[in-house]
Design a protein around this motif. Structure first.
Motif, PDB file in Angstrom:
ATOM      1  N   LEU A  73       0.848  -1.193  -0.020  1.00 28.93           N
ATOM      2  CA  LEU A  73       0.017   0.098  -0.019  1.00 28.93           C
ATOM      3  C   LEU A  73       0.745   1.354   0.037  1.00 28.93           C
ATOM      4  O   LEU A  73       0.376   2.300  -0.546  1.00 28.93           O
ATOM      5  CB  LEU A  73      -0.951   0.188   1.297  1.00 28.93           C
ATOM      6  CG  LEU A  73      -2.110  -1.037   0.914  1.00 28.93           C
ATOM      7  CD1 LEU A  73      -2.981  -1.101   2.280  1.00 28.93           C
ATOM      8  CD2 LEU A  73      -2.985  -0.774  -0.093  1.00 28.93           C
ATOM      9  N   LYS A  74       1.964   1.133   0.401  1.00 32.62           N
ATOM     10  CA  LYS A  74       3.085   2.521   0.511  1.00 32.62           C
ATOM     11  C   LYS A  74       3.385   2.692  -0.867  1.00 32.62           C
ATOM     12  O   LYS A  74       3.510   3.892  -1.333  1.00 32.62           O
ATOM     13  CB  LYS A  74       4.338   1.934   0.898  1.00 32.62           C
ATOM     14  CG  LYS A  74       4.271   1.870   2.650  1.00 32.62           C
ATOM     15  CD  LYS A  74       5.260   1.754   3.346  1.00 32.62           C
ATOM     16  CE  LYS A  74       5.182   1.398   4.811  1.00 32.62           C
ATOM     17  NZ  LYS A  74       6.413   0.905   5.489  1.00 32.62           N
ATOM     18  N   LYS A  75       3.168   1.880  -2.017  1.00 33.71           N
ATOM     19  CA  LYS A  75       3.423   2.136  -3.399  1.00 33.71           C
ATOM     20  C   LYS A  75       1.952   2.401  -4.134  1.00 33.71           C
ATOM     21  O   LYS A  75       2.390   3.039  -5.373  1.00 33.71           O
ATOM     22  CB  LYS A  75       3.948   0.731  -3.956  1.00 33.71           C
ATOM     23  CG  LYS A  75       5.260   0.210  -3.575  1.00 33.71           C
ATOM     24  CD  LYS A  75       5.566  -1.000  -4.075  1.00 33.71           C
ATOM     25  CE  LYS A  75       6.728  -1.673  -3.363  1.00 33.71           C
ATOM     26  NZ  LYS A  75       6.966  -2.935  -3.354  1.00 33.71           N
ATOM     27  N   GLY A  76       0.847   2.105  -3.492  1.00 34.10           N
ATOM     28  CA  GLY A  76      -0.353   2.717  -4.161  1.00 34.10           C
ATOM     29  C   GLY A  76      -1.441   1.783  -3.813  1.00 34.10           C
ATOM     30  O   GLY A  76      -1.298   0.758  -2.983  1.00 34.10           O
ATOM     31  N   PRO A  77      -2.591   1.741  -4.536  1.00 35.25           N
ATOM     32  CA  PRO A  77      -3.642   1.032  -4.291  1.00 35.25           C
ATOM     33  C   PRO A  77      -3.468  -0.436  -4.523  1.00 35.25           C
ATOM     34  O   PRO A  77      -2.436  -0.723  -5.251  1.00 35.25           O
ATOM     35  CB  PRO A  77      -4.642   1.185  -5.172  1.00 35.25           C
ATOM     36  CG  PRO A  77      -3.995   2.045  -6.182  1.00 35.25           C
ATOM     37  CD  PRO A  77      -2.929   2.795  -5.673  1.00 35.25           C
ATOM     38  N   VAL A  78      -4.132  -1.418  -4.156  1.00 35.07           N
ATOM     39  CA  VAL A  78      -3.843  -2.713  -3.895  1.00 35.07           C
ATOM     40  C   VAL A  78      -5.120  -3.626  -4.586  1.00 35.07           C
ATOM     41  O   VAL A  78      -6.195  -3.288  -3.989  1.00 35.07           O
ATOM     42  CB  VAL A  78      -3.428  -3.710  -2.988  1.00 35.07           C
ATOM     43  CG1 VAL A  78      -3.541  -5.106  -2.901  1.00 35.07           C
ATOM     44  CG2 VAL A  78      -1.998  -2.989  -2.297  1.00 35.07           C
ATOM     45  N   VAL A  79      -4.987  -4.480  -5.570  1.00 35.49           N
ATOM     46  CA  VAL A  79      -6.203  -5.013  -6.043  1.00 35.49           C
ATOM     47  C   VAL A  79      -5.989  -6.744  -5.416  1.00 35.49           C
ATOM     48  O   VAL A  79      -5.114  -7.384  -5.817  1.00 35.49           O
ATOM     49  CB  VAL A  79      -6.316  -5.350  -7.404  1.00 35.49           C
ATOM     50  CG1 VAL A  79      -7.443  -6.101  -8.005  1.00 35.49           C
ATOM     51  CG2 VAL A  79      -6.503  -3.868  -8.019  1.00 35.49           C
ATOM     52  N   LEU A  80      -6.976  -6.822  -4.385  1.00 37.22           N
ATOM     53  CA  LEU A  80      -6.624  -8.122  -3.589  1.00 37.22           C
ATOM     54  C   LEU A  80      -7.999  -9.081  -4.067  1.00 37.22           C
ATOM     55  O   LEU A  80      -9.146  -8.664  -3.952  1.00 37.22           O
ATOM     56  CB  LEU A  80      -6.628  -7.867  -2.107  1.00 37.22           C
ATOM     57  CG  LEU A  80      -6.985  -9.096  -1.315  1.00 37.22           C
ATOM     58  CD1 LEU A  80      -5.831 -10.182  -1.311  1.00 37.22           C
ATOM     59  CD2 LEU A  80      -7.183  -8.576   0.280  1.00 37.22           C
ATOM     60  N   TYR A  81      -7.417 -10.153  -4.769  1.00 33.36           N
ATOM     61  CA  TYR A  81      -8.786 -11.300  -5.040  1.00 33.36           C
ATOM     62  C   TYR A  81      -8.465 -12.438  -4.574  1.00 33.36           C
ATOM     63  O   TYR A  81      -7.328 -12.888  -4.392  1.00 33.36           O
ATOM     64  CB  TYR A  81      -9.059 -11.134  -6.523  1.00 33.36           C
ATOM     65  CG  TYR A  81      -7.922 -11.859  -7.442  1.00 33.36           C
ATOM     66  CD1 TYR A  81      -8.434 -13.169  -7.814  1.00 33.36           C
ATOM     67  CD2 TYR A  81      -6.711 -11.610  -7.768  1.00 33.36           C
ATOM     68  CE1 TYR A  81      -7.806 -14.082  -8.335  1.00 33.36           C
ATOM     69  CE2 TYR A  81      -6.012 -12.572  -8.831  1.00 33.36           C
ATOM     70  CZ  TYR A  81      -6.239 -13.454  -9.122  1.00 33.36           C
ATOM     71  OH  TYR A  81      -5.767 -14.406  -9.681  1.00 33.36           O
ATOM     72  N   PHE A  82      -9.644 -13.043  -4.052  1.00 36.35           N
ATOM     73  CA  PHE A  82      -9.630 -14.243  -3.482  1.00 36.35           C
ATOM     74  C   PHE A  82     -10.105 -15.373  -4.554  1.00 36.35           C
ATOM     75  O   PHE A  82     -11.108 -14.967  -5.339  1.00 36.35           O
ATOM     76  CB  PHE A  82     -10.512 -14.395  -2.090  1.00 36.35           C
ATOM     77  CG  PHE A  82      -9.912 -13.488  -1.258  1.00 36.35           C
ATOM     78  CD1 PHE A  82      -8.888 -14.303  -0.234  1.00 36.35           C
ATOM     79  CD2 PHE A  82     -10.344 -12.376  -0.835  1.00 36.35           C
ATOM     80  CE1 PHE A  82      -8.487 -13.560   0.753  1.00 36.35           C
ATOM     81  CE2 PHE A  82      -9.701 -11.577   0.003  1.00 36.35           C
ATOM     82  CZ  PHE A  82      -8.858 -12.325   1.166  1.00 36.35           C
TER      83      PHE A  82
END
Length: 178
Positions: free
Chosen positions: A51-60
């Motif tokens: 998250l320090k680098k930008g948004p995160v797309v987290l998918y399960f």
């Protein structure tokens, strides 16, 4: 026959509607660190660091190498450059072990994005991503998480088809407001 039914369940063809128990938009995203593989190389993925680098797309996703999960991995792999252009990191999570995910990261993720092991299911429980009919698996759910650690978007559907388009749209909308 049992094996076919199991595969169909994981692909979402027999699952029927899945309970919508996802985290709400605006809720804090639970932090986690776990083993992940990117292009066949194992490392420790940390949500707070990403998250320090930008948004995160987290998918399960339910299980590596099943039909729906393979389609979804290919879709995310094809879109990785566009995610990167929006400053986003993509990470897939399943209860598969790291050895299986190491192979999956090379063949199905095409070395483009990481997949992480959640062997004890703690991450999927924290994100309300436990499959309601088969709790040893995750339901297919995607989140977009802001750099501030808040849920920007959530999408739940056992079909792999719209996860990339929907998370991409949510990222573009977020980026336009920045």
């Amino acid at each position: 026959m049992k094996r076919i039914a199991h595969s169909l369940l994981l692909c979402g063809l027999l699952a029927g509607p899945v309970a919508q128990a996802a985290l709400n938009v605006g809720a804090p995203a639970p932090d986690f660190s776990t083993q992940a593989s990117l292009g066949g190389k194992v490392y420790t993925f940390s949500l707070s660091e990403a998250l320090k680098k930008g948004p995160v797309v987290l998918y399960f996703f339910p299980a590596a190498f099943t039909q729906g999960c393979t389609i979804e991995a290919h879709n995310f792999a094809e879109a990785t450059d566009e995610y990167k252009s929006l400053g986003a990191t993509v990470i897939g999570v399943s209860t598969d072990n790291i050895d299986t995910l190491n192979k999956f990261s090379v063949s199905e993720c095409r070395g483009k994005f990481a997949v992480a092991a959640d062997g004890d299911g703690k991450i999927m429980k924290a994100y309300d991503a436990v499959h309601d009919k088969r709790p040893e698996y995750a339901q297919r759910i995607s989140y977009v998480i802001s750099p501030q650690g808040k849920i920007l978007y959530e999408y739940t559907d056992m079909s792999p088809d719209a996860h990339v388009a929907n998370t991409m749209r949510a990222l573009r909308e977020w980026k336009a407001k920045q």
